[in-house]
Design a protein around this motif. Structure first.
Motif, PDB file in Angstrom:
ATOM      1  N   LYS A 103       0.827  -1.199   0.000  1.00  0.00           N
ATOM      2  CA  LYS A 103       0.000   0.000   0.000  1.00  0.00           C
ATOM      3  C   LYS A 103       0.868   1.258   0.000  1.00  0.00           C
ATOM      4  N   GLU A 104       1.961   1.225   0.770  1.00  0.00           N
ATOM      5  CA  GLU A 104       2.828   2.405   0.886  1.00  0.00           C
ATOM      6  C   GLU A 104       3.413   2.799  -0.465  1.00  0.00           C
ATOM      7  N   VAL A 105       3.856   1.799  -1.226  1.00  0.00           N
ATOM      8  CA  VAL A 105       4.472   2.067  -2.529  1.00  0.00           C
ATOM      9  C   VAL A 105       3.441   2.623  -3.507  1.00  0.00           C
ATOM     10  N   VAL A 106       2.290   1.954  -3.583  1.00  0.00           N
ATOM     11  CA  VAL A 106       1.255   2.335  -4.548  1.00  0.00           C
ATOM     12  C   VAL A 106       0.615   3.667  -4.171  1.00  0.00           C
ATOM     13  N   GLN A 107       0.215   3.783  -2.912  1.00  0.00           N
ATOM     14  CA  GLN A 107      -0.499   4.981  -2.479  1.00  0.00           C
ATOM     15  C   GLN A 107       0.391   6.220  -2.563  1.00  0.00           C
ATOM     16  N   GLY A 108       1.666   6.043  -2.220  1.00  0.00           N
ATOM     17  CA  GLY A 108       2.595   7.172  -2.264  1.00  0.00           C
ATOM     18  C   GLY A 108       2.695   7.760  -3.661  1.00  0.00           C
ATOM     19  N   ALA A 109       2.808   6.887  -4.661  1.00  0.00           N
ATOM     20  CA  ALA A 109       2.940   7.348  -6.046  1.00  0.00           C
ATOM     21  C   ALA A 109       1.683   8.068  -6.513  1.00  0.00           C
ATOM     22  N   ILE A 110       0.519   7.523  -6.184  1.00  0.00           N
ATOM     23  CA  ILE A 110      -0.739   8.117  -6.643  1.00  0.00           C
ATOM     24  C   ILE A 110      -1.030   9.434  -5.933  1.00  0.00           C
ATOM     25  N   GLU A 111      -0.765   9.493  -4.632  1.00  0.00           N
ATOM     26  CA  GLU A 111      -1.019  10.724  -3.887  1.00  0.00           C
ATOM     27  C   GLU A 111      -0.164  11.874  -4.398  1.00  0.00           C
ATOM     28  N   MET A 134       0.036  -6.740  -6.264  1.00  0.00           N
ATOM     29  CA  MET A 134      -0.505  -5.871  -5.215  1.00  0.00           C
ATOM     30  C   MET A 134      -1.111  -6.713  -4.101  1.00  0.00           C
ATOM     31  N   ASN A 135      -0.755  -6.407  -2.853  1.00  0.00           N
ATOM     32  CA  ASN A 135      -1.430  -7.105  -1.764  1.00  0.00           C
ATOM     33  C   ASN A 135      -2.803  -6.464  -1.543  1.00  0.00           C
ATOM     34  N   GLU A 136      -3.560  -6.990  -0.616  1.00  0.00           N
ATOM     35  CA  GLU A 136      -4.939  -6.533  -0.427  1.00  0.00           C
ATOM     36  C   GLU A 136      -5.008  -5.057  -0.065  1.00  0.00           C
ATOM     37  N   ALA A 139      -4.346  -2.981  -3.164  1.00  0.00           N
ATOM     38  CA  ALA A 139      -5.503  -3.036  -4.059  1.00  0.00           C
ATOM     39  C   ALA A 139      -6.630  -2.142  -3.542  1.00  0.00           C
ATOM     40  N   ASN A 140      -6.851  -2.148  -2.240  1.00  0.00           N
ATOM     41  CA  ASN A 140      -7.912  -1.308  -1.662  1.00  0.00           C
ATOM     42  C   ASN A 140      -7.592   0.174  -1.806  1.00  0.00           C
ATOM     43  N   SER A 141      -6.297   0.523  -1.712  1.00  0.00           N
ATOM     44  CA  SER A 141      -5.915   1.932  -1.867  1.00  0.00           C
ATOM     45  C   SER A 141      -6.147   2.393  -3.303  1.00  0.00           C
TER      46      SER A 141
END
Length: 358
Positions: A103-111, A134-136, A139-141
């Motif tokens: 989540k940290e990797v994915v959410q950081g980039a999108i934010e 992507m873990n759960e 994916a939720n982020s």
């Protein structure tokens, strides 16, 4: 390069350009297809087309404007581990060398992309490599962002297997699927991309690729595997049954596999050793396929391509060759599914021998 340069996939190219033309083109996309089929390249051309300053009449990118060049530099120039060499605030390429995308990797980039206005591009973009991992939480982020889309940000999920994605993510994404190209299309592409290759290298690369451009471009790296696979073929399907030569072939491949595992540790790049073994097994399948074509009188390539004479090969019927190919196909799936590769390879060779002698 542009959308038109995607190998084969005429329908997918039309879908990409129709999405570029559509003012309501959406926020999120799934770029779906097998590994090494060209999904990253297609995603990059899509982002270029969305941001091109001088688009063609069909809305394809020009490939020469400052936006096109920026996107090629930012999304196209990656290091050996697949990470951005030239980051830019308007573009983010998400990757990880870990087993899962968190989540940290994915959410950081999108934010980061959602927070600020675009500096140069019309549409900011985030491309998530191997979104299957992507873990759960990750994916939720992503799902949260898709439920409240930012009109100036495009999200592209690079996916090998659509079943890896949550149904709620799939329902909120437009799907662009890439399929294997024909061998003729692959050969035409390698002649353009690799002008220094010989005619034989182009033909062999296209044959090795089995319709996947990424594998074709790796051909020079795997030329030695062709020789190893030919030696294995001769050991298990030679006119004279020789158990000792089969064990010699197993020993050599195990030694090479250990070398690849050492390389994997040194480079900290997971999957090198498994890919090496998968290459050999796949090339072995191609040899049996070409032997089948020679038996049927379609074309004679065994000697030119692999240095194998049919006079030295056991006289299999087409039905027998098909049965052997099915055994090899199962082994490929097992390797991809993280089976014990050393045990699997030994079993594979003796299964082929058993089927050939039965």
């Amino acid at each position: 390069m542009a959308v038109k340069d995607i190998i084969g996939n005429a329908n997918s190219k039309k879908i990409i350009l129709s999405n570029v033309s559509d003012k309501k083109h959406g926020t999120a996309y799934i770029m779906l297809g097998e590994e090494t089929i060209g999904k990253n390249f297609a995603a990059r051309q899509f982002v270029k087309a969305l941001n091109c300053l001088n688009p063609a009449p069909d809305m394809d990118c020009c490939d020469v404007c400052v936006n096109c060049k920026l996107i090629d530099k930012t999304l196209g120039e990656l290091d050996d581990q697949g990470f951005q060499v030239n980051p830019h605030p308007d573009l983010s390429y998400v990757n990880t060398d870990k087993a899962q995308l968190t989540k940290e990797v994915v959410q950081g980039a999108i934010e980061n992309l959602n927070t600020y206005k675009a500096i140069q591009l019309k549409k900011k973009a985030v491309v998530i490599q191997d979104a299957d991992r992507m873990n759960e939480s990750a994916a939720n982020s992503i799902l949260k962002v898709l439920e409240e889309p930012h009109k100036d940000v495009i999200i592209i999920l690079i996916v090998n297997n659509i079943d890896s994605q949550m149904p709620t993510i799939i329902s909120r994404c437009r799907r662009i699927e890439l399929l294997r190209a024909s061998i003729a299309e692959i050969e035409k592409a390698t002649r353009r991309i690799m002008p220094l290759w010989t005619d034989l290298e182009n033909r062999d690369a296209a044959s090795f690729s089995d319709g996947k451009i990424g594998d074709a471009l790796r051909y020079v790296e795997v030329k030695q595997q062709f020789k190893d696979a030919a030696a294995i073929f001769s050991a298990v399907s030679g006119r004279k049954d020789n158990i000792e030569s089969i064990f010699d072939a197993i020993k050599r491949v195990e030694e090479l596999h250990r070398d690849e595992k050492e390389k994997e540790k040194k480079l900290k790049k997971k999957g090198i050793a498994r890919l090496f073994l998968l290459d050999i097994i796949r090339i072995l399948s191609y040899i049996y396929r070409d032997y089948m074509l020679e038996k049927l009188g379609v074309k004679n390539v065994l000697r030119a391509r692999y240095g194998i004479s049919t006079t030295d090969v056991r006289d299999y019927s087409p039905v027998k060759i098909s049965a052997i190919q099915k055994i090899i196909e199962r082994s490929c799936r097992d390797v991809e599914g993280n089976a014990n590769v050393s045990v699997l390879f030994t079993n594979l060779l003796f299964q082929i021998r058993k089927e050939g002698l039965s």
